[in-house]
Design a protein around this motif. Structure first.
Motif, short mmCIF file in Angstrom:
data_model
loop_
_atom_site.label_atom_id
_atom_site.label_comp_id
_atom_site.label_asym_id
_atom_site.label_seq_id
_atom_site.Cartn_x
_atom_site.Cartn_y
_atom_site.Cartn_z
N PRO A 1 -6.51 7.15 2.90
CA PRO A 1 -6.44 5.62 2.66
C PRO A 1 -5.28 4.81 3.61
CG PRO A 1 -6.93 6.49 0.80
CD PRO A 1 -6.79 7.82 1.25
N PHE A 2 -3.96 5.10 2.55
CA PHE A 2 -3.05 4.70 3.40
C PHE A 2 -2.82 4.17 4.44
CE2 PHE A 2 1.24 4.61 5.38
CZ PHE A 2 1.45 3.44 5.05
N PHE A 3 -3.60 5.01 5.51
CA PHE A 3 -3.32 4.91 6.99
C PHE A 3 -4.98 4.14 7.54
CE2 PHE A 3 -0.32 8.89 6.98
CZ PHE A 3 0.79 8.08 7.64
N ALA A 4 -5.33 4.42 6.58
CA ALA A 4 -7.46 3.46 7.03
C ALA A 4 -6.70 1.91 6.64
CB ALA A 4 -8.38 3.62 5.88
N TRP A 5 -5.87 1.34 5.76
CA TRP A 5 -5.93 0.08 5.63
C TRP A 5 -4.64 -0.04 6.99
CZ3 TRP A 5 -8.11 -3.24 3.43
CH2 TRP A 5 -8.88 -2.90 2.35
N VAL A 6 -3.50 0.98 7.00
CA VAL A 6 -2.45 0.30 8.51
C VAL A 6 -2.86 0.29 9.12
CG1 VAL A 6 -1.11 1.31 10.25
CG2 VAL A 6 -0.74 1.65 7.15
N ALA A 7 -4.44 0.80 9.91
CA ALA A 7 -5.29 0.38 11.17
C ALA A 7 -5.96 -0.40 10.92
CB ALA A 7 -6.34 1.83 10.81
N CYS A 8 -6.10 -1.06 9.74
CA CYS A 8 -6.93 -2.42 9.43
C CYS A 8 -6.22 -3.85 9.41
CB CYS A 8 -7.77 -2.31 7.60
SG CYS A 8 -8.55 -3.64 7.62
N LEU A 9 -5.04 -3.52 9.00
CA LEU A 9 -4.17 -4.65 8.70
C LEU A 9 -3.45 -4.68 10.48
CD1 LEU A 9 -3.04 -4.37 5.18
CD2 LEU A 9 -4.65 -6.43 6.04
N VAL A 10 -3.16 -3.77 11.33
CA VAL A 10 -2.75 -3.74 12.24
C VAL A 10 -3.56 -4.20 13.71
CG1 VAL A 10 -1.23 -2.92 14.27
CG2 VAL A 10 -0.67 -2.08 11.59
N PHE A 11 -5.07 -2.88 13.72
CA PHE A 11 -5.64 -3.23 14.61
C PHE A 11 -6.49 -4.54 14.41
CE2 PHE A 11 -8.96 -1.58 17.89
CZ PHE A 11 -8.08 -1.95 18.81
N ALA A 12 -7.31 -4.23 13.46
CA ALA A 12 -7.57 -5.71 12.84
C ALA A 12 -7.83 -6.78 11.69
CB ALA A 12 -9.51 -6.21 12.94
N ALA B 1 1.00 -1.22 0.32
CA ALA B 1 0.24 0.11 -0.01
C ALA B 1 0.89 1.10 0.03
CB ALA B 1 -0.77 -0.08 1.05
N LEU B 2 1.65 1.55 0.67
CA LEU B 2 2.52 2.13 0.54
C LEU B 2 3.64 2.70 -0.42
CD1 LEU B 2 4.84 4.91 2.27
CD2 LEU B 2 5.87 2.73 3.43
N ILE B 3 4.09 1.51 -1.39
CA ILE B 3 4.81 1.62 -2.44
C ILE B 3 3.70 1.72 -3.11
CG2 ILE B 3 5.84 0.62 -4.66
CD1 ILE B 3 6.50 -2.12 -2.08
N SER B 4 2.15 1.81 -3.58
CA SER B 4 1.47 1.77 -4.69
C SER B 4 1.33 3.96 -4.42
CB SER B 4 0.51 1.78 -4.82
OG SER B 4 -0.67 1.79 -3.61
N LEU B 5 1.06 4.28 -2.50
CA LEU B 5 0.86 5.72 -3.55
C LEU B 5 2.28 6.75 -2.72
CD1 LEU B 5 -0.18 8.03 -0.81
CD2 LEU B 5 1.40 7.50 1.05
N ALA B 6 3.48 6.11 -2.78
CA ALA B 6 5.03 6.70 -3.18
C ALA B 6 4.80 6.83 -5.06
CB ALA B 6 5.93 5.78 -2.75
#
Length: 220
Positions: free
Chosen positions: A63-74, A33-38
């Motif tokens: 949106p990137f931080f939303a995916w980070v939250a999703c994949l880390v927290f849930a 997700a970070l690669i695509s944003l970069a």
């Protein structure tokens, strides 16, 4: 981002622990997700011929931080279950994975498209630089999306190891562009863009650590 992505895939393939498998899968999906944003921010920089404003970077990073939250927290929201067998695999939530694919493809393809558009309106020397960069991102992106995005969507994780091999194409192309055309001689603009991406990656790291700490505290 690419290093974390490749390391996450290697760990995913090598582990015999379901907990580590979930962690590895979450890590490489976050890295991708970070690669695509970069890639998108790089395309914007090339097209506008100036580094994007911090406010723009902040908005497109949400949106990137939303995916980070999703994949880390849930992580189960995307990674329904994992299984350790002859070939480690992940069962994906099909609806959420479609949204992940949309996110990745939208940002990455837009970034590559902007690189191409920038090359078409540049002078001859700049066009050569940008076309090298375009082909580097386009070729590595196609390989990564086929073997690490599309095939896993159909449950095929047998070939995810091929994705990082795209870097064997990406790195030489960029290296040739640097040597032959002085790809990165627009140092101030590039430095600002890399600084933004670096800051974003650092914030993402802190965000991940914070969420993992909160998760460990709430779910003993």
């Amino acid at each position: 981002g690419t290093s974390a992505w490749a390391f996450g895939i290697a760990l995913f393939l090598a582990t015999t622990s379901e907990e580590v498998l979930t962690l590895a899968a979450s890590a490489y999906y976050i890295a991708a997700a970070l690669i695509s944003l970069a890639a998108f921010l790089l395309g914007c920089t090339a097209y506008r011929r100036s580094a994007p404003k911090q406010s723009f970077v902040a908005w497109v990073s949400l949106p990137f931080f939303a995916w980070v939250a999703c994949l880390v927290f849930a992580p189960e929201v995307l990674l329904t279950s994992v299984s350790i067998d002859a070939q480690n695999t992940v069962q994906l939530n099909s609806t959420m994975y479609v949204w992940y694919i949309i996110y990745f493809a939208l940002y990455y393809v837009a970034g590559v498209f902007l690189l191409f558009r920038a090359s078409m309106r540049a002078n001859a020397r700049q066009r050569s630089r940008l076309l090298y960069l375009f082909w580097a991102y386009a070729s590595a992106g196609v390989i990564g999306m086929v073997f690490n995005l599309i095939l896993p969507g159909f449950g095929n994780y047998h070939l995810v190891w091929i994705g990082p091999l795209g870097l064997l194409i990406f790195v030489p192309i960029v290296y040739v562009a640097m040597i032959r055309y002085g790809l990165f001689d627009i140092r101030q603009t590039l430095a600002r863009t890399l600084a933004y991406v670096g800051t974003l990656a650092s914030l993402a790291g802190l965000y991940v650590v914070a969420l993992m700490a909160i998760s460990a505290w709430l779910i003993p």
